[in-house]
Design a protein around this motif. Structure first.
Motif, PDB file in Angstrom:
ATOM      1  N   MET A   1      20.751  33.180  -2.113  1.00 31.95           N
ATOM      2  CA  MET A   1      19.730  33.598  -3.066  1.00 31.95           C
ATOM      3  C   MET A   1      18.885  32.422  -3.506  1.00 31.95           C
ATOM      4  O   MET A   1      19.376  31.321  -3.681  1.00 31.95           O
ATOM      5  CB  MET A   1      20.398  34.196  -4.310  1.00 31.95           C
ATOM      6  N   THR A   2      17.615  32.676  -3.700  1.00 31.88           N
ATOM      7  CA  THR A   2      16.712  31.640  -4.189  1.00 31.88           C
ATOM      8  C   THR A   2      16.869  31.497  -5.694  1.00 31.88           C
ATOM      9  O   THR A   2      16.957  32.472  -6.411  1.00 31.88           O
ATOM     10  CB  THR A   2      15.258  32.013  -3.878  1.00 31.88           C
ATOM     11  N   THR A   3      16.940  30.268  -6.160  1.00 29.91           N
ATOM     12  CA  THR A   3      17.002  30.009  -7.593  1.00 29.91           C
ATOM     13  C   THR A   3      15.650  29.503  -8.056  1.00 29.91           C
ATOM     14  O   THR A   3      15.127  28.535  -7.534  1.00 29.91           O
ATOM     15  CB  THR A   3      18.084  28.961  -7.919  1.00 29.91           C
ATOM     16  N   PHE A   4      15.085  30.164  -9.057  1.00 31.97           N
ATOM     17  CA  PHE A   4      13.781  29.775  -9.564  1.00 31.97           C
ATOM     18  C   PHE A   4      13.996  28.816 -10.723  1.00 31.97           C
ATOM     19  O   PHE A   4      14.595  29.157 -11.727  1.00 31.97           O
ATOM     20  CB  PHE A   4      13.026  31.016 -10.049  1.00 31.97           C
ATOM     21  N   ARG A   5      13.488  27.599 -10.591  1.00 34.61           N
ATOM     22  CA  ARG A   5      13.720  26.596 -11.632  1.00 34.61           C
ATOM     23  C   ARG A   5      12.710  25.481 -11.458  1.00 34.61           C
ATOM     24  O   ARG A   5      11.938  25.453 -10.521  1.00 34.61           O
ATOM     25  CB  ARG A   5      15.132  26.015 -11.507  1.00 34.61           C
ATOM     26  N   ASN A   6      12.767  24.540 -12.359  1.00 34.65           N
ATOM     27  CA  ASN A   6      11.992  23.325 -12.190  1.00 34.65           C
ATOM     28  C   ASN A   6      12.585  22.519 -11.049  1.00 34.65           C
ATOM     29  O   ASN A   6      13.795  22.477 -10.863  1.00 34.65           O
ATOM     30  CB  ASN A   6      12.032  22.482 -13.476  1.00 34.65           C
ATOM     31  N   ALA A  60       7.306  38.016 -13.468  1.00 32.51           N
ATOM     32  CA  ALA A  60       7.919  39.137 -14.175  1.00 32.51           C
ATOM     33  C   ALA A  60       9.031  38.686 -15.109  1.00 32.51           C
ATOM     34  O   ALA A  60       9.374  39.408 -16.050  1.00 32.51           O
ATOM     35  CB  ALA A  60       8.468  40.147 -13.160  1.00 32.51           C
ATOM     36  N   SER A  61       9.576  37.505 -14.860  1.00 34.05           N
ATOM     37  CA  SER A  61      10.779  37.070 -15.577  1.00 34.05           C
ATOM     38  C   SER A  61      10.521  35.986 -16.617  1.00 34.05           C
ATOM     39  O   SER A  61      11.307  35.844 -17.562  1.00 34.05           O
ATOM     40  CB  SER A  61      11.819  36.543 -14.577  1.00 34.05           C
ATOM     41  N   HIS A  62       9.474  35.209 -16.466  1.00 35.16           N
ATOM     42  CA  HIS A  62       9.260  34.028 -17.308  1.00 35.16           C
ATOM     43  C   HIS A  62       7.892  34.079 -17.990  1.00 35.16           C
ATOM     44  O   HIS A  62       6.931  34.625 -17.433  1.00 35.16           O
ATOM     45  CB  HIS A  62       9.341  32.748 -16.462  1.00 35.16           C
ATOM     46  N   PRO A  63       7.775  33.477 -19.169  1.00 35.93           N
ATOM     47  CA  PRO A  63       6.477  33.382 -19.843  1.00 35.93           C
ATOM     48  C   PRO A  63       5.614  32.301 -19.193  1.00 35.93           C
ATOM     49  O   PRO A  63       5.836  31.109 -19.399  1.00 35.93           O
ATOM     50  CB  PRO A  63       6.844  33.028 -21.284  1.00 35.93           C
ATOM     51  N   TYR A 302      15.466  38.695 -12.318  1.00 36.64           N
ATOM     52  CA  TYR A 302      14.815  39.274 -13.492  1.00 36.64           C
ATOM     53  C   TYR A 302      15.829  39.575 -14.599  1.00 36.64           C
ATOM     54  O   TYR A 302      15.634  39.207 -15.767  1.00 36.64           O
ATOM     55  CB  TYR A 302      14.082  40.550 -13.091  1.00 36.64           C
ATOM     56  N   PHE A 303      16.935  40.228 -14.250  1.00 33.72           N
ATOM     57  CA  PHE A 303      17.902  40.614 -15.273  1.00 33.72           C
ATOM     58  C   PHE A 303      18.754  39.434 -15.740  1.00 33.72           C
ATOM     59  O   PHE A 303      19.223  39.435 -16.875  1.00 33.72           O
ATOM     60  CB  PHE A 303      18.776  41.758 -14.771  1.00 33.72           C
ATOM     61  N   SER A 304      18.959  38.437 -14.894  1.00 31.42           N
ATOM     62  CA  SER A 304      19.686  37.252 -15.369  1.00 31.42           C
ATOM     63  C   SER A 304      18.878  36.527 -16.438  1.00 31.42           C
ATOM     64  O   SER A 304      19.439  36.047 -17.434  1.00 31.42           O
ATOM     65  CB  SER A 304      19.996  36.318 -14.193  1.00 31.42           C
ATOM     66  N   VAL A 305      17.560  36.463 -16.260  1.00 29.23           N
ATOM     67  CA  VAL A 305      16.701  35.852 -17.286  1.00 29.23           C
ATOM     68  C   VAL A 305      16.633  36.735 -18.522  1.00 29.23           C
ATOM     69  O   VAL A 305      16.740  36.271 -19.661  1.00 29.23           O
ATOM     70  CB  VAL A 305      15.282  35.610 -16.712  1.00 29.23           C
ATOM     71  N   GLU A 339      21.231  45.590 -12.397  1.00 25.99           N
ATOM     72  CA  GLU A 339      21.379  45.173 -13.798  1.00 25.99           C
ATOM     73  C   GLU A 339      22.846  45.207 -14.203  1.00 25.99           C
ATOM     74  O   GLU A 339      23.332  44.321 -14.918  1.00 25.99           O
ATOM     75  CB  GLU A 339      20.555  46.071 -14.713  1.00 25.99           C
ATOM     76  N   ARG A 340      23.576  46.207 -13.741  1.00 29.28           N
ATOM     77  CA  ARG A 340      24.999  46.288 -14.040  1.00 29.28           C
ATOM     78  C   ARG A 340      25.752  45.106 -13.435  1.00 29.28           C
ATOM     79  O   ARG A 340      26.665  44.544 -14.058  1.00 29.28           O
ATOM     80  CB  ARG A 340      25.563  47.603 -13.512  1.00 29.28           C
TER      81      ARG A 340
END
Length: 406
Positions: A1-6, A60-63, A302-305, A339-340
């Motif tokens: 899985m791709t991790t979205f981060r700095n 969709a997940s971050h401001p 999305y749901f982890s954030v 989500e579950r």
């Protein structure tokens, strides 16, 4: 899985919510690292995405306050088509989000096209650091801080089938043609309808209503999204036809779970001529495994954030298991299942019995009871809608409900 981060965790400033946040979309990791160093040293948070799917998930997940958008993500790509398509997706999701296009191989002409599509400005590679920071700062000051944290859900298109439908929807969006969007429940009809409106020439808000709950038609024109169009009463069907025959008709985007033949049995022929001008049919999720994989990745992040929980790992075996499910409620059901997984922190998805189990034989009575009960649950025990899905009259459905104790 791709991790979205700095890219640079040691200089991560994402804990400071007061800092402006920039999303940089570029497939080159070295350029991403350089950009992170550049902006973090100047007090601007930066998130990285390497292709269109990751970019939409981050949005969709971050401001995010601003997007820095490269135009090519595949090896050898130079046309800028990938970036232009993503730009359109971004503007559908966040219409007022400023986007600065970064162009190198694609040249100035494609940057100009991006500006016509809705980009705020563009910069050329290799960029001048001071000029780039100055441009980003000035755009942020001009546009203000509007995170859009309640953005519309994302329409993910990974399969060729959905990509073709989205392309056709984008092509007809700027016209005034009525559109009929059909497909099973939970497949994304409303998302596609809202995309058509977002890319249309209509400046006003869309009016959305359910035909089943409709006592009268909206007074104003513009764009109407009508759910369950087949439930429109004969009287309102005649009124709608008259409105569409008028000099300033509304643009109707009609949604239905029925196929065209079944819909024709519910709607008057003249109204069908109007609504059937453009027909877009969304296939069930089980027929497009590529979308299952892409949606699972999107929902996991999305749901982890959203819940502030670790993102569960998802390997190829788990993706294969998801693709083996039938997903009767389509994307809606997959979303709830993922989500579950995030909330519980473990993978326990089984819409069907395990593959190594022998299914029990069912009688015809058991099968009919299951079908009736499932239809009622899908429609929250709305007898009219359940009967319509099952091809029964209301009295016939009531008899079956009494027979099976439902």
């Amino acid at each position: 899985m791709t991790t979205f981060r700095n890219e640079l965790s040691e200089t991560d400033t994402s804990h400071d919510v007061d800092l402006p946040c920039l999303l940089f979309v570029d497939d080159d990791r070295d350029i991403q690292i350089a950009a992170c160093l550049l902006f973090q040293r100047r007090g601007i948070k930066i998130l990285s995405a390497y292709d269109a799917a990751e970019a939409l998930t981050v949005l969709a997940s971050h401001p995010v306050d601003l997007v820095l958008l490269d135009l090519n993500y595949s090896k050898g790509a130079r046309s800028g088509a990938e970036g232009l398509a993503l730009l359109k997706d971004i503007l559908v999701l966040r219409r007022d989000l400023p986007v600065l296009v970064v162009t190198g191989h694609s040249g100035v002409s494609i940057a100009v096209e991006a500006m016509r599509t809705g980009a705020t400005d563009f910069v050329m590679k290799p960029w001048n650091n001071d000029r780039l920071v100055s441009l980003v700062t000035s755009v942020l000051e001009k546009c203000g801080r509007n995170h859009g944290s309640d953005a519309e859900p994302v329409l993910i298109a990974a399969s060729e089938a959905i990509k073709r439908i989205v392309t056709e929807a984008d092509r007809i969006a700027p016209t005034r043609a009525c559109v009929l969007v059909s497909g099973p429940s939970g497949v994304g009809k409303m998302l596609l309808a809202r995309r058509i409106h977002a890319l249309s020439q209509e400046a006003g808000p869309v009016q959305s209503f359910s035909a089943e709950d409709c006592d009268d038609l909206p007074e104003e024109g513009g764009v109407w999204i009508c759910r369950e169009i087949e439930a429109l009463s004969p009287t309102l069907q005649r009124r709608l036809t008259d409105r569409l025959d008028g000099s300033a008709p509304p643009r109707v985007i009609a949604l239905t779970s029925l196929d065209p033949a079944a819909l024709s049995a519910h709607l008057q022929p003249k109204l069908m001529l109007h609504l059937g001008m453009v027909r877009l049919v969304l296939p069930p999720l089980r027929e497009r495994p590529e979308d299952i994989a892409a949606l699972a990745s999107h929902f996991l992040h999305y749901f982890s954030v959203r819940h502030g929980l670790p993102e569960p790992e998802c390997d190829t075996s788990r993706i294969a298991a998801l693709q083996a499910e039938t997903w009767p409620q389509n994307v809606r059901e997959l979303r709830a299942a993922i989500e579950r997984v995030v909330i519980m922190g473990e993978w326990q998805i089984s819409a069907n019995k395990a593959a190594n189990q022998t299914p029990e034989l069912q009688t015809l009575r058991d099968t009919e009871k299951s079908l009736v009960e499932a239809a009622l649950r899908r429609h929250s025990f709305n007898v009219t809608q359940a009967a319509r899905e099952l091809g029964l009259t209301r009295p016939a459905l009531y008899r079956r409900m009494a027979r099976y104790g439902l």
